[in-house]
Design a protein around this motif. Structure first.
Motif, PDB file in Angstrom:
ATOM      1  N   LEU A   1     -49.422  35.822 -19.090  1.00  0.00           N
ATOM      2  CA  LEU A   1     -48.551  34.835 -18.460  1.00  0.00           C
ATOM      3  C   LEU A   1     -47.781  34.096 -19.546  1.00  0.00           C
ATOM      4  O   LEU A   1     -48.299  33.873 -20.636  1.00  0.00           O
ATOM      5  CB  LEU A   1     -49.380  33.835 -17.646  1.00  0.00           C
ATOM      6  N   PRO A   2     -46.550  33.661 -19.285  1.00  0.00           N
ATOM      7  CA  PRO A   2     -45.746  32.977 -20.304  1.00  0.00           C
ATOM      8  C   PRO A   2     -46.125  31.504 -20.446  1.00  0.00           C
ATOM      9  O   PRO A   2     -45.307  30.600 -20.242  1.00  0.00           O
ATOM     10  CB  PRO A   2     -44.320  33.143 -19.766  1.00  0.00           C
ATOM     11  N   TYR A   3     -47.374  31.277 -20.767  1.00  0.00           N
ATOM     12  CA  TYR A   3     -47.920  29.929 -20.888  1.00  0.00           C
ATOM     13  C   TYR A   3     -48.734  29.796 -22.164  1.00  0.00           C
ATOM     14  O   TYR A   3     -49.171  30.785 -22.761  1.00  0.00           O
ATOM     15  CB  TYR A   3     -48.872  29.632 -19.718  1.00  0.00           C
ATOM     16  N   GLY A   4     -48.990  28.544 -22.514  1.00  0.00           N
ATOM     17  CA  GLY A   4     -50.009  28.195 -23.487  1.00  0.00           C
ATOM     18  C   GLY A   4     -51.109  27.440 -22.776  1.00  0.00           C
ATOM     19  O   GLY A   4     -51.133  27.373 -21.544  1.00  0.00           O
ATOM     20  N   GLY A   5     -52.022  26.848 -23.546  1.00  0.00           N
ATOM     21  CA  GLY A   5     -53.183  26.222 -22.938  1.00  0.00           C
ATOM     22  C   GLY A   5     -53.203  24.709 -23.072  1.00  0.00           C
ATOM     23  O   GLY A   5     -52.779  24.141 -24.081  1.00  0.00           O
ATOM     24  N   ALA A   6     -53.713  24.047 -22.026  1.00  0.00           N
ATOM     25  CA  ALA A   6     -53.940  22.609 -22.030  1.00  0.00           C
ATOM     26  C   ALA A   6     -55.111  22.319 -21.093  1.00  0.00           C
ATOM     27  O   ALA A   6     -55.556  23.189 -20.346  1.00  0.00           O
ATOM     28  CB  ALA A   6     -52.691  21.852 -21.588  1.00  0.00           C
ATOM     29  N   LYS A   7     -55.596  21.117 -21.117  1.00  0.00           N
ATOM     30  CA  LYS A   7     -56.646  20.700 -20.187  1.00  0.00           C
ATOM     31  C   LYS A   7     -56.673  19.187 -20.161  1.00  0.00           C
ATOM     32  O   LYS A   7     -56.327  18.513 -21.133  1.00  0.00           O
ATOM     33  CB  LYS A   7     -58.015  21.228 -20.626  1.00  0.00           C
ATOM     34  N   GLY A   8     -57.106  18.639 -19.035  1.00  0.00           N
ATOM     35  CA  GLY A   8     -57.213  17.195 -18.913  1.00  0.00           C
ATOM     36  C   GLY A   8     -58.349  16.815 -18.006  1.00  0.00           C
ATOM     37  O   GLY A   8     -58.925  17.655 -17.312  1.00  0.00           O
ATOM     38  N   GLY A   9     -58.666  15.550 -18.003  1.00  0.00           N
ATOM     39  CA  GLY A   9     -59.730  15.093 -17.117  1.00  0.00           C
ATOM     40  C   GLY A   9     -60.032  13.630 -17.295  1.00  0.00           C
ATOM     41  O   GLY A   9     -59.542  12.967 -18.214  1.00  0.00           O
ATOM     42  N   ILE A  10     -60.870  13.150 -16.394  1.00  0.00           N
ATOM     43  CA  ILE A  10     -61.337  11.769 -16.437  1.00  0.00           C
ATOM     44  C   ILE A  10     -62.846  11.783 -16.292  1.00  0.00           C
ATOM     45  O   ILE A  10     -63.400  12.503 -15.457  1.00  0.00           O
ATOM     46  CB  ILE A  10     -60.711  10.926 -15.312  1.00  0.00           C
ATOM     47  N   GLY A  11     -63.524  11.007 -17.123  1.00  0.00           N
ATOM     48  CA  GLY A  11     -64.976  10.904 -17.053  1.00  0.00           C
ATOM     49  C   GLY A  11     -65.389  10.030 -15.886  1.00  0.00           C
ATOM     50  O   GLY A  11     -65.567   8.816 -16.033  1.00  0.00           O
ATOM     51  N   VAL A  12     -65.561  10.645 -14.714  1.00  0.00           N
ATOM     52  CA  VAL A  12     -65.876   9.894 -13.504  1.00  0.00           C
ATOM     53  C   VAL A  12     -66.591  10.815 -12.524  1.00  0.00           C
ATOM     54  O   VAL A  12     -66.314  12.023 -12.481  1.00  0.00           O
ATOM     55  CB  VAL A  12     -64.584   9.332 -12.850  1.00  0.00           C
ATOM     56  N   ASN A  13     -67.489  10.265 -11.752  1.00  0.00           N
ATOM     57  CA  ASN A  13     -68.093  11.007 -10.649  1.00  0.00           C
ATOM     58  C   ASN A  13     -67.286  10.698  -9.393  1.00  0.00           C
ATOM     59  O   ASN A  13     -67.412   9.605  -8.828  1.00  0.00           O
ATOM     60  CB  ASN A  13     -69.553  10.607 -10.459  1.00  0.00           C
ATOM     61  N   PRO A  14     -66.455  11.625  -8.921  1.00  0.00           N
ATOM     62  CA  PRO A  14     -65.578  11.311  -7.789  1.00  0.00           C
ATOM     63  C   PRO A  14     -66.341  11.021  -6.503  1.00  0.00           C
ATOM     64  O   PRO A  14     -65.793  10.368  -5.600  1.00  0.00           O
ATOM     65  CB  PRO A  14     -64.706  12.564  -7.659  1.00  0.00           C
ATOM     66  N   ARG A  15     -67.600  11.463  -6.399  1.00  0.00           N
ATOM     67  CA  ARG A  15     -68.374  11.182  -5.198  1.00  0.00           C
ATOM     68  C   ARG A  15     -68.786   9.720  -5.099  1.00  0.00           C
ATOM     69  O   ARG A  15     -69.221   9.266  -4.043  1.00  0.00           O
ATOM     70  CB  ARG A  15     -69.616  12.079  -5.162  1.00  0.00           C
ATOM     71  N   GLU A  16     -68.639   8.996  -6.207  1.00  0.00           N
ATOM     72  CA  GLU A  16     -68.965   7.572  -6.206  1.00  0.00           C
ATOM     73  C   GLU A  16     -67.750   6.711  -5.895  1.00  0.00           C
ATOM     74  O   GLU A  16     -67.850   5.481  -5.862  1.00  0.00           O
ATOM     75  CB  GLU A  16     -69.557   7.170  -7.559  1.00  0.00           C
ATOM     76  N   LEU A  17     -66.593   7.348  -5.687  1.00  0.00           N
ATOM     77  CA  LEU A  17     -65.362   6.628  -5.364  1.00  0.00           C
ATOM     78  C   LEU A  17     -64.918   6.956  -3.950  1.00  0.00           C
ATOM     79  O   LEU A  17     -65.155   8.053  -3.444  1.00  0.00           O
ATOM     80  CB  LEU A  17     -64.244   7.001  -6.340  1.00  0.00           C
ATOM     81  N   SER A  18     -64.232   6.008  -3.335  1.00  0.00           N
ATOM     82  CA  SER A  18     -63.657   6.254  -2.017  1.00  0.00           C
ATOM     83  C   SER A  18     -62.374   7.065  -2.167  1.00  0.00           C
ATOM     84  O   SER A  18     -61.850   7.256  -3.274  1.00  0.00           O
ATOM     85  CB  SER A  18     -63.338   4.927  -1.327  1.00  0.00           C
TER      86      SER A  18
END
Length: 413
Positions: free
Chosen positions: A96-113
């Motif tokens: 694929l004509p792409y390179g690589g990246a990644k992101g995120g947040i340190g959170v448990n989404p089940r603990e949020l509404s």
């Protein structure tokens, strides 16, 4: 072992066969940019909550960077860096004509509404909107995020930059998303499992499957394999291992998952329920598919793994020391950078459709996915056979060579 250290070991093994110079190895391996931000939101009760978010942009020599957005309590810079580099080799392996990246947040989404997750997403976009875009870095769903989070992300980004749905993939179909995107990673896992099993001269009806993780990837892989007449004898999630010797009723399990909160299997009774970790060590399993978190097969439990084939639906489920032991035992491992590339492949199709302002049918998406994944598989298989290497080393060699060539052509060496 740190996640990025594991990737470096696999990278170095392939780089040795390519005779890459040490300085060039370092240039290809290290990310171009790493961003860490504080994300603060107001909780529903009026209190303030603070989280840490990341975006790692690894390489753009072959095109815009591409990578998921993960909401999980274990997200940190090391994991994000490792996953970003994996995306570079993954997109290169499937060409694929792409390179690589990644992101995120340190959170448990089940603990949020629901509303708190929306506020969290929009606050994160406020912090990183100027470093992502349809021609630079294109996020997508990952663990803990879904099409709704992608819709919020796109809406917030467009407040700064105007209408451009190609800024993110994995969106709802109604919001210019691609048909078949939700099933893509699991479907790709199923397709390549079928192809590998046939290459190993096995018959589907006689090949018993166990899938660790029954979320989006694991459930769609199970569905595809069940329809291809494989007996899926065990699946698991955080509530346990669900086992049936003559094969589980996957459509019933799929329906049960959809009908229960958080998509858990607790309460399903038409099978034997075992401890969660029992799935990895089942005696009567031919193909093991880790489709949950990374690092689940290590030196501590590798000797208890009985499957002769492992399909890495998750990212980094096998640590390098365990991978070496499995290879020496003759276990065939289909690596993550190929096995789970179906998701980014259909994300690419979505991006293409957004740029063309034209929609594909589901049949076309599936046909193009099959073609792309099959071509990549055959390339990796032939390289492995010709050079007498593991499928993992062969896949890394192909990916690294393509990135190396693009970097050299750009005149950066």
């Amino acid at each position: 072992m740190r996640a990025f250290d594991a990737i470096q070991i696999y990278f170095d093994a392939a780089a040795e066969h390519l005779d890459l110079e040490p300085a060039f190895r370092e240039a290809l391996l290290m990310p171009q940019r790493e961003v860490q931000v504080q994300v603060s939101i107001e909780r529903d009760d009026g209190s303030l909550a603070n989280f840490v978010g990341f975006r790692v942009q690894h390489d753009n020599s072959r095109g815009p960077m591409k990578g998921g957005l993960r909401y999980h309590h274990e997200v940190d810079l090391d994991e994000t860096r490792a996953l970003a580099s994996l995306m570079t080799w993954k997109t290169a392996v499937v060409d694929l004509p792409y390179g690589g990246a990644k992101g995120g947040i340190g959170v448990n989404p089940r603990e949020l509404s629901h509303r708190e997750i929306e506020r969290l997403t929009r606050a994160f976009v406020d912090q990183i909107h100027d470093i992502v875009g349809p021609d630079t870095d294109i996020p997508a769903p990952d663990m803990g995020t879904d099409h709704q989070v992608m819709a919020w992300f796109r809406n917030q980004w467009e407040k700064y930059h105007g209408f451009q749905p190609a800024v993110i993939t994995g969106k709802p179909v109604e919001q210019y998303g691609a048909k078949g995107r939700e099933e893509a990673t699991g479907r790709g896992v199923g397709m390549l499992t079928f192809k590998l099993v046939r290459r190993l001269s096995r018959q589907p009806k006689e090949t018993r499957i166990a899938i660790q993780g029954f979320g989006n990837v694991g459930s769609h892989a199970a569905k595809f394999l069940h329809e291809s007449e494989f007996p899926v004898v065990a699946v698991s999630d955080t509530t346990g291992t669900y086992y049936k010797a003559d094969g589980l009723d996957i459509p019933a399990l799929f329906h049960h998952r959809l009908q229960h909160e958080h998509g858990l299997l607790a309460g399903y009774t038409d099978c034997e329920v075992l401890p969660m970790n029992a799935l990895l060590e089942l005696e009567d399993v031919d193909v093991l598919i880790p489709a949950a978190l990374g690092g689940v097969i290590t030196e501590d439990n590798v000797d208890r793994i009985k499957a002769s084939v492992i399909i890495e639906a998750a990212n980094g489920p096998i640590f390098p020391a365990a991978d070496k032991i499995l290879y020496e035992r003759g276990v065939t491992v289909l690596p993550d950078i190929l096995a789970n590339a179906g998701g980014v492949t259909v994300s690419y199709f979505e991006w293409v459709q957004n740029r063309q302002h034209y929609r594909w049918t589901l049949d076309r998406v599936r046909q193009e996915l099959d073609h792309t994944m099959s071509s990549a598989f055959e390339n990796v298989w032939q390289t492995s056979q010709e050079k007498d290497l593991s499928l993992r080393t062969a896949a890394y060699m192909i990916g690294i060579a393509r990135v190396q060539r693009a970097t050299e052509l750009a005149g950066l060496t």
